[in-house]
Scaffold this active site. Structure first.
Site, PDB file in Angstrom:
ATOM      1  N   VAL A   1      71.515 -55.050  92.201  1.00 57.05           N
ATOM      2  CA  VAL A   1      70.869 -55.043  90.879  1.00 57.05           C
ATOM      3  C   VAL A   1      70.034 -53.774  90.766  1.00 57.05           C
ATOM      4  O   VAL A   1      69.323 -53.397  91.704  1.00 57.05           O
ATOM      5  CB  VAL A   1      69.991 -56.301  90.687  1.00 57.05           C
TER       6      VAL A   1
ATOM      7  N   HIS B   1      66.393 -60.187  93.888  1.00 53.57           N
ATOM      8  CA  HIS B   1      66.276 -61.502  94.524  1.00 53.57           C
ATOM      9  C   HIS B   1      66.765 -62.602  93.571  1.00 53.57           C
ATOM     10  O   HIS B   1      67.456 -63.531  93.979  1.00 53.57           O
ATOM     11  CB  HIS B   1      64.820 -61.789  94.891  1.00 53.57           C
TER      12      HIS B   1
ATOM     13  N   SER C   1      61.605 -53.958  96.802  1.00 55.78           N
ATOM     14  CA  SER C   1      60.151 -54.213  96.834  1.00 55.78           C
ATOM     15  C   SER C   1      59.403 -52.934  97.192  1.00 55.78           C
ATOM     16  O   SER C   1      58.241 -52.768  96.839  1.00 55.78           O
ATOM     17  CB  SER C   1      59.828 -55.302  97.855  1.00 55.78           C
ATOM     18  N   ARG C   2      60.055 -52.038  97.914  1.00 57.63           N
ATOM     19  CA  ARG C   2      59.378 -50.808  98.352  1.00 57.63           C
ATOM     20  C   ARG C   2      59.342 -49.724  97.272  1.00 57.63           C
ATOM     21  O   ARG C   2      58.699 -48.689  97.474  1.00 57.63           O
ATOM     22  CB  ARG C   2      60.059 -50.248  99.605  1.00 57.63           C
TER      23      ARG C   2
ATOM     24  N   LYS D   1      72.888 -54.558  98.669  1.00 54.87           N
ATOM     25  CA  LYS D   1      72.033 -53.377  98.817  1.00 54.87           C
ATOM     26  C   LYS D   1      71.788 -53.082 100.299  1.00 54.87           C
ATOM     27  O   LYS D   1      71.744 -51.934 100.720  1.00 54.87           O
ATOM     28  CB  LYS D   1      70.693 -53.562  98.110  1.00 54.87           C
ATOM     29  N   ASP D   2      71.638 -54.149 101.078  1.00 55.35           N
ATOM     30  CA  ASP D   2      71.448 -54.003 102.525  1.00 55.35           C
ATOM     31  C   ASP D   2      72.764 -54.382 103.201  1.00 55.35           C
ATOM     32  O   ASP D   2      72.847 -55.388 103.912  1.00 55.35           O
ATOM     33  CB  ASP D   2      70.299 -54.897 102.983  1.00 55.35           C
TER      34      ASP D   2
ATOM     35  N   MET E   1      61.694 -61.541 101.725  1.00 57.92           N
ATOM     36  CA  MET E   1      60.361 -61.175 102.222  1.00 57.92           C
ATOM     37  C   MET E   1      59.357 -61.162 101.065  1.00 57.92           C
ATOM     38  O   MET E   1      58.281 -60.567 101.174  1.00 57.92           O
ATOM     39  CB  MET E   1      60.404 -59.822 102.922  1.00 57.92           C
ATOM     40  N   GLY E   2      59.720 -61.808  99.968  1.00 61.43           N
ATOM     41  CA  GLY E   2      58.774 -61.926  98.851  1.00 61.43           C
ATOM     42  C   GLY E   2      58.679 -60.663  98.020  1.00 61.43           C
ATOM     43  O   GLY E   2      59.536 -59.785  98.100  1.00 61.43           O
ATOM     44  N   TYR E   3      57.612 -60.621  97.197  1.00 61.71           N
ATOM     45  CA  TYR E   3      57.442 -59.559  96.204  1.00 61.71           C
ATOM     46  C   TYR E   3      58.727 -59.478  95.372  1.00 61.71           C
ATOM     47  O   TYR E   3      59.374 -58.446  95.252  1.00 61.71           O
ATOM     48  CB  TYR E   3      57.095 -58.219  96.857  1.00 61.71           C
TER      49      TYR E   3
HETATM   50  P1  AMP Z   1      64.066 -58.487 101.013  1.00 60.41           P
HETATM   51  O1  AMP Z   1      63.057 -59.381 100.371  1.00 60.41           O
HETATM   52  O2  AMP Z   1      63.912 -57.052 100.648  1.00 60.41           O
HETATM   53  O3  AMP Z   1      64.204 -58.744 102.497  1.00 60.41           O
HETATM   54  O4  AMP Z   1      65.466 -58.904 100.377  1.00 60.41           O
HETATM   55  C1  AMP Z   1      65.908 -60.238 100.395  1.00 60.41           C
HETATM   56  C2  AMP Z   1      67.344 -60.253  99.963  1.00 60.41           C
HETATM   57  O5  AMP Z   1      67.465 -59.703  98.654  1.00 60.41           O
HETATM   58  C3  AMP Z   1      68.257 -59.420 100.874  1.00 60.41           C
HETATM   59  O6  AMP Z   1      69.461 -60.133 101.082  1.00 60.41           O
HETATM   60  C4  AMP Z   1      68.457 -58.173 100.074  1.00 60.41           C
HETATM   61  O7  AMP Z   1      69.678 -57.513 100.363  1.00 60.41           O
HETATM   62  C5  AMP Z   1      68.472 -58.716  98.653  1.00 60.41           C
HETATM   63  N1  AMP Z   1      68.167 -57.647  97.692  1.00 60.41           N
HETATM   64  C6  AMP Z   1      67.116 -56.794  97.738  1.00 60.41           C
HETATM   65  N2  AMP Z   1      67.202 -55.903  96.718  1.00 60.41           N
HETATM   66  C7  AMP Z   1      68.328 -56.197  96.030  1.00 60.41           C
HETATM   67  C8  AMP Z   1      68.974 -55.638  94.883  1.00 60.41           C
HETATM   68  N3  AMP Z   1      68.470 -54.590  94.244  1.00 60.41           N
HETATM   69  N4  AMP Z   1      70.122 -56.204  94.464  1.00 60.41           N
HETATM   70  C9  AMP Z   1      70.654 -57.278  95.117  1.00 60.41           C
HETATM   71  N5  AMP Z   1      70.085 -57.848  96.197  1.00 60.41           N
HETATM   72  C10 AMP Z   1      68.945 -57.324  96.653  1.00 60.41           C
END
Ligand code: AMP
Length: 287
Positions: free
Chosen positions: A176, A38, A186-187, A149-150, A31-33
């Site tokens: 990470v 990522h 991102s939050r 993480k998710d 979802m960017g940022y």
């Molecule tokens: P998001 O942009 O938050 O939807 O995350 C995109 C992908 O990055 C998802 O598969 C998340 O689980 C992964 N992600 C987000 N934060 C982390 C992190 N700290 N370590 C590893 N993967 C992450």
């Protein structure tokens, strides 16, 4: 310059051309940022595939009406700068491209989606399932890279891939963290200075749980109590859930000896809900 693809046709044409050349394709939906979390997914994809494509799309269907869709951080310039020359393609669709006016399908993956984050976000995982299904169909990659993480999200997507026979492999990548242990998200920018300071408590609690497990503890209530005590020591922390689950059956466990176990937390600091988890693998029964 990395090609930025805006339409579904452009993505399909580009990926088909790569496949005709015999290239393997890794896909990283985001979802960017973007942050180092990522980037770790991208690094893994690059190590395992000839071509890596990243999507950047803040998916409205995974946000409830009262959630932060409108304020979710977006900065595509920053994302482009971070991606620089690291990936082969970026897919940056508009909302209308993904959800035309007459869009009317949904996907519910029932296993894994009745508890944990689904309690406070009841429609969230249906939104995740539909966007990931669409992106998988559009990109047609060999592997999709997702973050541990998710973890609940990962398990739901992996189940959907299996149930619907999508021809793609889901790969989970380790969490990470910042130097002080906070999982990157991102939050995290929503946190005030004091909340940010206290937010390390999630990792501290999980480390304490890991130590108990390492010392031989397998009773969930002992782990639960230890985690709760550490989190409650921070006045701004409000526990949403502490869950100890069998990853294979998704049963809540009283005792996790011999099981692949997810210890997952969600803790609120003000309006920000933070997630973290650890997995205790049973070496005789790998996931
Ligand atoms: P998001 O942009 O938050 O939807 O995350 C995109 C992908 O990055 C998802 O598969 C998340 O689980 C992964 N992600 C987000 N934060 C982390 C992190 N700290 N370590 C590893 N993967 C992450």
């Amino acid at each position: 310059m990395i090609p930025v693809l805006y339409t579904i046709d452009e993505v399909r044409r580009s990926i088909k051309a790569e496949k005709r050349k015999g290239k393997s394709i890794g896909f990283v939906p985001t979802m960017g940022y973007l942050h180092e979390g990522h980037l770790s997914l991208i690094t893994k994809s690059k190590a395992e595939n000839d071509i890596t494509i990243v999507s950047v799309f803040v998916n409205p269907t995974q946000f409830a009406a009262n959630e932060d869709f409108n304020t979710y951080p977006r900065d595509f310039k920053h994302d482009l700068a971070i991606l620089n020359d690291t990936v082969d393609y970026i897919f940056l669709p508009t909302q209308d491209t993904i959800y035309p006016e007459d869009f009317s399908s949904s996907i519910s993956v029932t296993k894994y989606s009745s508890d944990l984050c689904a309690v406070s976000r009841p429609s969230h995982f249906d939104g995740v399932a539909i966007i990931v299904a669409k992106l998988i169909n559009i990109v047609a990659a060999d592997k999709i890279y997702l973050g541990q993480k998710d973890m609940q999200q990962f398990l739901i997507i992996r189940q959907m891939i299996k149930d619907l026979n999508f021809d793609i492999e889901a790969v989970a990548c380790p969490i990470v963290r910042e130097n002080d242990g906070l999982a990157l998200s991102s939050r995290n920018i929503y946190l005030t200075a004091k909340e940010r300071q206290q937010a390390t408590v999630l990792y501290q609690a999980l480390k304490a749980a890991e130590k108990l497990v390492h010392d031989g503890e397998t009773r969930s209530f002992i782990i639960y109590k230890a985690i709760k005590k550490i989190i409650d020591s921070q006045d701004l922390a409000e526990i949403d859930y502490i869950e100890i689950k069998d990853i294979d059956s998704w049963r809540t466990l009283d005792n996790f000896a011999g099981k692949n176990t997810l210890i997952a937390l969600a803790v609120k600091f003000g309006k920000t809900r933070l997630l973290d988890n650890i997995i205790i693998y049973d070496s005789s029964n790998p996931v």
